[in-house]
Design a protein around this motif. Structure first.
Motif, PDB file in Angstrom:
ATOM      1  N   THR A  78      39.966  25.867  51.793  1.00 35.03           N
ATOM      2  CA  THR A  78      38.782  25.597  51.152  1.00 35.03           C
ATOM      3  C   THR A  78      38.094  24.412  50.627  1.00 35.03           C
ATOM      4  OG1 THR A  78      39.815  26.658  49.422  1.00 35.03           O
ATOM      5  CG2 THR A  78      38.369  27.946  51.490  1.00 35.03           C
ATOM      6  N   LYS A  79      39.499  23.255  50.611  1.00 30.94           N
ATOM      7  CA  LYS A  79      40.195  22.411  49.268  1.00 30.94           C
ATOM      8  C   LYS A  79      39.404  20.924  50.702  1.00 30.94           C
ATOM      9  CE  LYS A  79      44.696  22.397  47.481  1.00 30.94           C
ATOM     10  NZ  LYS A  79      44.093  22.835  46.539  1.00 30.94           N
ATOM     11  N   THR A  80      38.635  20.847  49.255  1.00 25.57           N
ATOM     12  CA  THR A  80      37.205  19.248  50.012  1.00 25.57           C
ATOM     13  C   THR A  80      38.334  17.937  49.265  1.00 25.57           C
ATOM     14  OG1 THR A  80      35.635  20.519  49.751  1.00 25.57           O
ATOM     15  CG2 THR A  80      35.450  17.709  49.633  1.00 25.57           C
ATOM     16  N   VAL A  81      38.542  16.852  50.553  1.00 29.43           N
ATOM     17  CA  VAL A  81      39.558  15.444  50.006  1.00 29.43           C
ATOM     18  C   VAL A  81      38.147  14.629  49.955  1.00 29.43           C
ATOM     19  CG1 VAL A  81      41.245  13.759  50.525  1.00 29.43           C
ATOM     20  CG2 VAL A  81      41.037  16.645  51.565  1.00 29.43           C
ATOM     21  N   VAL A  82      37.759  14.405  49.017  1.00 26.38           N
ATOM     22  CA  VAL A  82      36.844  12.968  48.458  1.00 26.38           C
ATOM     23  C   VAL A  82      37.554  11.901  48.448  1.00 26.38           C
ATOM     24  CG1 VAL A  82      35.287  12.389  46.937  1.00 26.38           C
ATOM     25  CG2 VAL A  82      36.123  14.940  46.470  1.00 26.38           C
ATOM     26  N   LEU A  83      36.913  10.760  49.456  1.00 25.70           N
ATOM     27  CA  LEU A  83      37.949   9.731  49.724  1.00 25.70           C
ATOM     28  C   LEU A  83      36.726   8.434  49.116  1.00 25.70           C
ATOM     29  CD1 LEU A  83      38.923  10.044  53.226  1.00 25.70           C
ATOM     30  CD2 LEU A  83      40.481  10.000  51.342  1.00 25.70           C
ATOM     31  N   ASP A 143      39.869  22.784  41.273  1.00 22.09           N
ATOM     32  CA  ASP A 143      40.753  23.127  42.047  1.00 22.09           C
ATOM     33  C   ASP A 143      40.760  22.877  43.920  1.00 22.09           C
ATOM     34  OD1 ASP A 143      39.857  25.046  41.889  1.00 22.09           O
ATOM     35  OD2 ASP A 143      41.848  26.445  41.151  1.00 22.09           O
ATOM     36  N   ASP A 144      39.532  22.760  44.484  1.00 17.64           N
ATOM     37  CA  ASP A 144      39.317  23.033  44.854  1.00 17.64           C
ATOM     38  C   ASP A 144      38.782  21.520  46.139  1.00 17.64           C
ATOM     39  OD1 ASP A 144      37.576  22.744  43.633  1.00 17.64           O
ATOM     40  OD2 ASP A 144      35.683  23.985  45.214  1.00 17.64           O
ATOM     41  N   VAL A 145      39.389  21.145  44.842  1.00 15.89           N
ATOM     42  CA  VAL A 145      38.859  19.039  45.314  1.00 15.89           C
ATOM     43  C   VAL A 145      40.313  18.512  45.074  1.00 15.89           C
ATOM     44  CG1 VAL A 145      37.852  17.258  44.590  1.00 15.89           C
ATOM     45  CG2 VAL A 145      36.946  19.045  44.959  1.00 15.89           C
ATOM     46  N   VAL A 146      40.764  17.338  46.193  1.00 14.69           N
ATOM     47  CA  VAL A 146      42.209  16.460  46.023  1.00 14.69           C
ATOM     48  C   VAL A 146      41.080  15.088  46.331  1.00 14.69           C
ATOM     49  CG1 VAL A 146      43.760  15.492  47.581  1.00 14.69           C
ATOM     50  CG2 VAL A 146      43.235  17.912  47.520  1.00 14.69           C
ATOM     51  N   LEU A 147      41.375  14.507  44.959  1.00  8.27           N
ATOM     52  CA  LEU A 147      40.674  12.763  45.171  1.00  8.27           C
ATOM     53  C   LEU A 147      41.320  12.120  46.002  1.00  8.27           C
ATOM     54  CD1 LEU A 147      40.486  11.987  41.532  1.00  8.27           C
ATOM     55  CD2 LEU A 147      38.736  13.121  42.646  1.00  8.27           C
ATOM     56  N   GLY A 148      40.718  11.154  46.663  1.00  5.35           N
ATOM     57  CA  GLY A 148      40.994   9.905  47.394  1.00  5.35           C
ATOM     58  C   GLY A 148      40.592   8.700  47.246  1.00  5.35           C
ATOM     59  N   LEU A 164      49.452  18.002  51.527  1.00 10.61           N
ATOM     60  CA  LEU A 164      48.720  19.729  51.498  1.00 10.61           C
ATOM     61  C   LEU A 164      49.965  20.822  51.999  1.00 10.61           C
ATOM     62  CD1 LEU A 164      45.207  19.231  51.502  1.00 10.61           C
ATOM     63  CD2 LEU A 164      46.621  19.506  49.241  1.00 10.61           C
ATOM     64  N   GLY A 165      50.647  19.974  53.038  1.00 12.52           N
ATOM     65  CA  GLY A 165      51.527  20.997  53.888  1.00 12.52           C
ATOM     66  C   GLY A 165      50.493  21.781  55.467  1.00 12.52           C
ATOM     67  N   GLU A 166      49.843  21.084  55.102  1.00 12.90           N
ATOM     68  CA  GLU A 166      49.009  21.685  56.858  1.00 12.90           C
ATOM     69  C   GLU A 166      47.390  20.807  56.778  1.00 12.90           C
ATOM     70  OE1 GLU A 166      46.021  25.499  55.673  1.00 12.90           O
ATOM     71  OE2 GLU A 166      47.791  25.601  54.072  1.00 12.90           O
ATOM     72  N   SER A 167      47.237  21.288  58.127  1.00  8.76           N
ATOM     73  CA  SER A 167      45.922  20.016  58.736  1.00  8.76           C
ATOM     74  C   SER A 167      45.164  20.797  58.190  1.00  8.76           C
ATOM     75  CB  SER A 167      46.263  19.972  60.007  1.00  8.76           C
ATOM     76  OG  SER A 167      44.981  19.558  60.737  1.00  8.76           O
ATOM     77  N   ALA A 180      26.067  17.536  46.634  1.00 10.48           N
ATOM     78  CA  ALA A 180      26.732  17.677  47.603  1.00 10.48           C
ATOM     79  C   ALA A 180      28.452  17.054  47.811  1.00 10.48           C
ATOM     80  CB  ALA A 180      26.516  16.152  47.935  1.00 10.48           C
ATOM     81  N   ILE A 181      29.577  17.053  47.732  1.00 10.83           N
ATOM     82  CA  ILE A 181      30.443  16.700  47.607  1.00 10.83           C
ATOM     83  C   ILE A 181      30.578  17.944  48.279  1.00 10.83           C
ATOM     84  CG2 ILE A 181      33.316  16.574  46.844  1.00 10.83           C
ATOM     85  CD1 ILE A 181      31.664  13.973  45.628  1.00 10.83           C
ATOM     86  N   ILE A 182      31.068  19.339  47.886  1.00  2.00           N
ATOM     87  CA  ILE A 182      31.480  20.660  47.916  1.00  2.00           C
ATOM     88  C   ILE A 182      30.382  20.663  49.063  1.00  2.00           C
ATOM     89  CG2 ILE A 182      31.547  22.880  47.067  1.00  2.00           C
ATOM     90  CD1 ILE A 182      33.796  20.403  45.491  1.00  2.00           C
ATOM     91  N   GLY A 183      29.160  20.779  49.397  1.00  2.00           N
ATOM     92  CA  GLY A 183      28.297  20.992  51.100  1.00  2.00           C
ATOM     93  C   GLY A 183      28.318  22.562  50.539  1.00  2.00           C
TER      94      GLY A 183
END
Ligand SMILES: [Mg+2]
Length: 239
Positions: free
Chosen positions: A10-15, A117-122, A173-176, A236-239
């Motif tokens: 359920t994580k979202t990576v925001v680039l 905790d459901d977002v990773v910044l990038g 994250l240890g997984e795709s 919008a990011i979380i969709g």
């Protein structure tokens, strides 16, 4: 495996793109590139060439191709140009007449996203890694806040950057993660289209040189005039 208590599915990576999206460096990159090209190639190429949405190496190649230099000639000098460019960029970012500006709402948005905790910044930027970090520091943003990053130093061709970010997210994250869990935020049509190869969503912000309508016409999932409305952008990011 998961980090931060939320399962990775359920994580979202925001680039985030940098120039025109997080900040405006008031021509620092252009001045630095022109100075170094003059020094190394004896010419700057055309003065009005578009830099936005491109990687640093791509900009150098395009300018010097237009000036008549072969790819072989350019490749032989690319590392030297990039090294000198970073030196000049550091100086230009501190030019008293051209102070870089962080756009309004950016810090609030980064804080809001980092708290989840459901977002990773990038970052997904055409800047070389060192140049990207320098630009962020100059406007008061700690580059270590961004944990999944793809830079212009990773690939010359912007559409090659989202797969780099996806690979790094997998390592962190240890997984795709599925492609739709990646969101690219940027100010140019190239930002809107570069993530298609991995199925990423794109969010356009019109703080650069393109309007919301232009960004929407290139397939943006959502568009904003600026990043002031934290709640709306997060939704919008979380969709
Ligand atoms: Mg940009």
């Amino acid at each position: 495996m998961s980090i931060g208590g939320t399962s990775n599915a359920t994580k979202t990576v925001v680039l985030f793109d940098i120039d025109g999206t997080i900040l405006w460096s008031d021509g620092a990159g252009r001045r630095a590139v022109h100075k170094v090209l003059e020094e190394v190639f004896g010419t700057t190429g055309p003065a009005n060439h578009r830099f936005d949405g491109k990687t640093d190496k791509q900009i150098v190649r395009e300018l010097m191709n237009i000036a008549g230099h072969s790819d072989e000639h350019i490749d032989a000098r690319m590392e030297q140009v990039m090294e000198r460019y970073l030196e000049e960029l550091r100086e230009e970012l501190r030019h008293p007449d051209h102070p870089p500006q962080r756009f309004g709402g950016v810090l609030e948005l980064l804080d809001a996203l980092e708290a989840r905790d459901d977002v990773v910044l990038g970052l997904l930027t055409g800047n070389l890694e060192e140049g990207a970090h320098e630009k962020l520091r100059v406007v008061g943003i700690d580059p270590t806040r961004f944990r999944v990053n793809a830079y212009g130093s990773d690939a010359e061709h912007r559409p090659d950057l989202p797969p780099v970010a996806r690979q790094r997210a997998c390592e962190l994250l240890g997984e795709s993660l599925p492609g739709e869990r990646f969101v690219v935020i940027g100010d140019t049509p190239n930002d809107m289209t570069c993530g298609r190869g991995i199925g990423a969503r794109a969010i356009g912000v019109a703080t650069g040189r393109y309007s919301t309508a232009e960004l929407a016409s290139h397939g943006a999932y959502a568009v904003f005039e600026n990043l002031h409305d934290t709640d709306a952008v997060v939704r919008a990011i979380i969709g």
